[in-house]
Structure formats: structure tokens, C-alpha cells
Design a protein around this motif. Sequence first.
Motif, PDB file in Angstrom:
ATOM      1  N   MET A   1      64.013  22.928 147.137  1.00  0.00           N
ATOM      2  CA  MET A   1      64.584  23.669 147.506  1.00  0.00           C
ATOM      3  C   MET A   1      65.035  24.954 146.452  1.00  0.00           C
ATOM      4  O   MET A   1      65.354  24.869 145.536  1.00  0.00           O
ATOM      5  N   ALA A   2      64.729  26.299 146.937  1.00  0.00           N
ATOM      6  CA  ALA A   2      65.037  27.446 146.299  1.00  0.00           C
ATOM      7  C   ALA A   2      66.470  27.662 145.944  1.00  0.00           C
ATOM      8  O   ALA A   2      67.271  27.995 147.132  1.00  0.00           O
ATOM      9  N   SER A   3      67.123  27.414 144.864  1.00  0.00           N
ATOM     10  CA  SER A   3      68.578  27.767 144.569  1.00  0.00           C
ATOM     11  C   SER A   3      68.622  28.399 143.381  1.00  0.00           C
ATOM     12  O   SER A   3      69.847  28.760 143.017  1.00  0.00           O
ATOM     13  N   ILE A   4      67.508  28.919 142.535  1.00  0.00           N
ATOM     14  CA  ILE A   4      67.749  29.835 141.565  1.00  0.00           C
ATOM     15  C   ILE A   4      67.656  31.092 141.820  1.00  0.00           C
ATOM     16  O   ILE A   4      66.641  31.578 142.610  1.00  0.00           O
ATOM     17  N   ILE A   5      68.535  32.037 141.462  1.00  0.00           N
ATOM     18  CA  ILE A   5      68.536  33.531 141.703  1.00  0.00           C
ATOM     19  C   ILE A   5      68.143  34.454 140.674  1.00  0.00           C
ATOM     20  O   ILE A   5      68.541  34.114 139.293  1.00  0.00           O
ATOM     21  N   ILE A   6      67.099  35.312 140.806  1.00  0.00           N
ATOM     22  CA  ILE A   6      66.621  36.126 139.605  1.00  0.00           C
ATOM     23  C   ILE A   6      66.494  37.396 140.257  1.00  0.00           C
ATOM     24  O   ILE A   6      66.424  37.818 141.245  1.00  0.00           O
ATOM     25  N   ALA A   7      66.570  38.240 139.183  1.00  0.00           N
ATOM     26  CA  ALA A   7      66.378  39.728 139.580  1.00  0.00           C
ATOM     27  C   ALA A   7      65.275  40.638 138.730  1.00  0.00           C
ATOM     28  O   ALA A   7      65.322  40.103 137.366  1.00  0.00           O
ATOM     29  N   LEU A   8      64.851  41.160 139.186  1.00  0.00           N
ATOM     30  CA  LEU A   8      63.434  42.165 138.499  1.00  0.00           C
ATOM     31  C   LEU A   8      63.759  43.537 138.530  1.00  0.00           C
ATOM     32  O   LEU A   8      63.843  43.904 139.676  1.00  0.00           O
ATOM     33  N   SER A   9      63.739  44.116 137.444  1.00  0.00           N
ATOM     34  CA  SER A   9      64.012  45.576 137.421  1.00  0.00           C
ATOM     35  C   SER A   9      62.856  46.474 138.148  1.00  0.00           C
ATOM     36  O   SER A   9      61.882  45.896 138.143  1.00  0.00           O
ATOM     37  N   THR A  10      63.396  47.312 139.041  1.00  0.00           N
ATOM     38  CA  THR A  10      62.636  48.211 139.886  1.00  0.00           C
ATOM     39  C   THR A  10      63.105  49.660 139.985  1.00  0.00           C
ATOM     40  O   THR A  10      64.265  49.825 139.724  1.00  0.00           O
ATOM     41  N   TYR A  11      62.061  50.301 140.145  1.00  0.00           N
ATOM     42  CA  TYR A  11      62.353  51.854 140.201  1.00  0.00           C
ATOM     43  C   TYR A  11      62.608  52.232 141.694  1.00  0.00           C
ATOM     44  O   TYR A  11      62.830  53.429 142.098  1.00  0.00           O
ATOM     45  N   GLY A  12      62.368  51.254 142.557  1.00  0.00           N
ATOM     46  CA  GLY A  12      62.709  51.591 144.109  1.00  0.00           C
ATOM     47  C   GLY A  12      60.993  51.729 144.760  1.00  0.00           C
ATOM     48  O   GLY A  12      60.240  51.679 144.100  1.00  0.00           O
ATOM     49  N   SER A  13      61.458  51.661 146.055  1.00  0.00           N
ATOM     50  CA  SER A  13      60.071  51.818 146.647  1.00  0.00           C
ATOM     51  C   SER A  13      59.684  53.299 147.051  1.00  0.00           C
ATOM     52  O   SER A  13      60.354  54.178 147.160  1.00  0.00           O
TER      53      SER A  13
END
Length: 617
Positions: free
Chosen positions: A1-13
Motif C-alpha cells: 500500500m502506498a503510504s510514503i509521501i515524497i515531494a519533487l521540486s518543479t518550476y510548474g507546468s
Amino acid sequence: MASIIIALSTYGSQRVKHPHTGQTISAYKMGYSSAASAVLLALYGDQARDVSSKHASYHYIQIDTEVTVRHGYILLKITDEELAKAEVITRKTHRPAVYRWQENAWQEFPNFNHAEYTPIIGRSGPDFNPIGMLIVSASTGEAESAIAGITVEKSQRSPSDTPWHWIRGDTYPHRELLKRWGCRWSKKRKSWYFIGVTLPDAIQQLIDQLEATITANEDNHDPCSIEEAAEVLGLRVNEQQSTPQPEHPPRLFDLNETVYARHDLETPDGKVVPTGTSGVITRLYNRNSKHGWSYDVDFTGIGTGWFFERELSSLEPIAGIRITHGSVVPPGAVSPLSDIEIKRNLLESGRQPEAIEDIELLSDKADDTEEDQPKIRIIKPNLDVSEGKEEDAVITAVRQTKIEALPVLQSSNGSSANKRQLHSIPQSACGELTGSITGSVWCYGYGIHDGICVYLNMGGPRMAVEAIRAKLSKGDIVSCVPWDAPSVELTAGEGNTGMYSAFMQNIPEAKFTSLILCHELLTQPNYGGASTTFMIHVSDEQAMAQLRQHITKLVKVPVFPEWTAYLWDAGQRAILLRPTRTGGDLKLWTISLDDSGWTRLITGGLAQNIIRLPQNL
């Protein structure tokens, strides 16, 4: 089950041209030297592709499925296998630009410089809390809540301000219940909030039920029932009558019982209670689903504190033995919270169990016959104060209120008693409002409570007035600058938008527009929980009658017109009714919608014969 939260840096769409087809598509702009684009491609698999041109200074990733973007970061929920795949990629780079939510904080992924997760420094990574947000799962592509159930976070600028309760989690199925009991949705924080001392009982009950359900599911490790297991194994189960178990374990201690400290304890004010110190149970609390029964204990020579049942003992101490309480923690593991930390968190979040109070009825016991049943039973309030404890504001107000000191209401004559009358709100120029560049806008009255502007009367050119109204509607700050005093900040509160009802009158011939903004706390009182509302004072008769109307809608006991003067006087003594900070000849009252406090005032007045029931009942 997906339970780990990660964030990836982006400059937007951004809109870019596909390098092969030449079509304009939407893609996410990622850093060229970071591992964020490689991790994103690895996690999404066939659903993501790199559409960067050969001469591009950034990576452009096209994603076919749903994406969650918050504050410049792509949020994902991943599994342990996907986490291991991402770590392999980031360990080969100097700058991962990928972060994991762990232990209520963001931590940077392992990389070439650091072999383990490291806390972010300053603004080098995300600075928001993802709990309560709907986050897309990399494996399923569906948005899920970051937490199971519902959590409540309590915030308060200062002890004198009204607390804000932020409600996050899987709230969408219960949105109608939250709206009904006065909660509102914050677009900025993506969560519900409630302004008041305590949450309404219906919302607190919902949170407790969800928490109990989640705990039961976590504790249930049986893959099937006993009957199903017997059928699979081909065994025969003997039928035995089981003794019905009690719903909760019985309480070990009772009121006024002597107990002893099981080990070294600590009171809420930081005093140490040594092992074996004797004390007396002074108050009982309802059972908490996780921590069991709890009590208020008055320890000899130390003071009174709130303690769990597991911290107390009925056995007298043995001389020379002192016990300290702790937990065995493996190397590298996080130490569990101590009992004092658990109790402190429960108190700060308003989750302390409800105390069980003794109620004494003044009326005689009713007979079995319906004719002898009294129409109204008066509950006597507890006006006695234990030695060493101070009276609260309600008890003090009942004791200090005298019949002779009550204000006298002027009775209306028969010609005007049944006519609806309009009264003008007092106003006078008290300063100039800033925030407009088209003209001068003057303030003719304002009211402020806990830093929130609840009433604002302004006038000036229409475009300028509209500009001021727009700033307040967006949650911005507008300043009122008097000519003989420092400026006053006016705002709807942090993160609040669209909180005002507008009453506008335009005079085209004079190129003048008059506008009155009233906060929803003034126009839409919340009688479902411990909240606050306000009342404009035009005359004593009008203000006292309006106070009685608010109390009638709030409490669950009858309120008679003969009690109006007592409620007006005693309410101010109990600080349930108090003046509001105003300007411009405006007189505004703050009313605490505390049903328990107003009910105690009424029953206390009846018990002290300050007010009486009407004779015609």
C-alpha cells in the motif's frame, strides 16, 4: 500500500513543443542538474516521458495521469519498493531535489554527499504540512488522503484569543456535517476550520468514532473467523458459552479515594511527585479509548494534577524504594512519548476527556403519577469552592450580583410595543483608510476583536470604496489612520477570504458611496458550539433584548423576559458579555456563546433567589 509521501521540486507546468511531433503540449519544468526528473520518470513509468529539446536548459516531463502540485512541488504517495528505486537514483547525484515526509518534517533524500536522510535547512526544501491533502499515488494514479481518518490541530496566537481548530484528513464524506456545525473550508490551507473554545459535540464524536474504527482495524490481525478457519482446516469447533465481557474495564478508583504515585510523576506545572506520594481523587473523567481512565489527584503538599490510571496505585509505598518510569529504546529508534507529554498534547489539542460532575437537584423526587411530575426542574449549580482553589468567573458573578443593583427596563407603551422600529447606528469620522489609489476613503466606525475586524463603516468615491472592499475580501490588511493616534490594522483574519456581508448605498449626485461591512461572526452566529458573536448597541433596551434573544437560541433551558436585567448584569461580571474595541462613536458588545456558562448563570440566579420562575407557569 502506498503510504510514503515524497515531494519533487518543479518550476510548474509550461507549454512546450514536442521534439518529434512539433505539437504544443503541457509538461512539467524540472531542474537540469537535479535527480527530480529521473525519479519522476522511474516512478510513473510508461505514463511519463521526457520531451526536452536538445538545446533546452531544463528537463520537461510530460505526464499522462493526474498530478498533485503544491507550492512548487509535485507530491506523490509511493510504496516501499518505489522508495528503494528512488533512493538508488538520488544516491548517484549531488543534488536530489527530492524530499520525504517523515516524523512530521521534510527530509532530503540520500545523495552523493549524505548517505542518510538529512533535515532541510531554511528554505532549501518544502515548508508546508502535506497532512490532509489529496495526493496522487504513483502506482494507482488515484488521489488519496495523506492520512486515514480525521485529525485536529489547534492554533492560538495568544491565551486571550479565540482558538482555531484546523480539521484535516478524509473530510470529504463528512462535509455536510462540518458545514452544519459551523466549520468552513480554507482554500489556502486545504482544510476545514472552526473558531471556538471547543469543538461541537457532533464533530468531536465523529472524530472519536473514526479514530476507534482505525484502531480496531489495526488491531484486528485475524485473517478469517473461527468458523471459516475450522472449515478450511477440516476441524470441529466445540461450542461453548462465552461469558459476556464488559464493554470497558472497570474503574479502579473512586471519588475521594486515597491513592499513591506508582512511580515518579510530574504535575502540569512541572512539580515532581516522588514514588509513593499519597493523594486524594478529586475528579473523575470519562474513559479515553487509547489511554483508559484518568483522574484529578490532589497530592499532599504538592498540588492537584491530571493523571492516568496506570500512573496510580492503591498500595502504600515501601520505605527506601523509588521508581522512575521509562521505555527500552533500541539504538537509532525514536523514543515514545512519555505520559506527561501525552497529557500535554491532549490538553493543547482540546482532547482531554470530559469530567464527570455531580449534579444535585433542588426539586423533590417526583412521584410515579404524572400529575405530581414538576413541569420544570431546577438544577442547583456547585457554588462551593474547595480550599486552595479560586472561584471561576461564573461563580463570582452569581455571588456579586445583587437584586438592588440590576438595571431597570423601561416598559414600552401600547402604541409602539408591537411596531417595528429602525434605529440609526452611531457614526463619526475616525480616520482615513489606506489601500486605494483612486481617492480618499474615510472610516466612520470600526470594531475589532482578537485582531479581526468585525464591523467597518466607510464612505468615499465608489471606485475607492470598492478597492478597499476588494482588499478585505481577499484577506489583505487595510489600515485606518486617525489624525491624532497611531494607525489601526483591519483584516478578516489570517487566510480568510469572503467573510463579510456588504450593505452599500450609492449617491451618484454627490459622487459618494457609503458601505458597511459586517463579519459573518456578527451576521451568522454559531449556536452549535463554543463560539463568539457580536451585538451593536443602539439603546439599552434594544441591547438587553437582543442579548436575551441570543441566550434563548443558545441554551437548552427556558429564558423569560423577567430575567433580562439579571443576564445583562451577571453576564458582564462573568466576562461572557464584554465591550469590543471600537472607533467612531460605535458601541459593540462581544458575546461568548458558551451554553454551559450561561446555563450556570441562570441556575445560579435561581438558586440564590436573584431571579424567580414566573408565577403563571
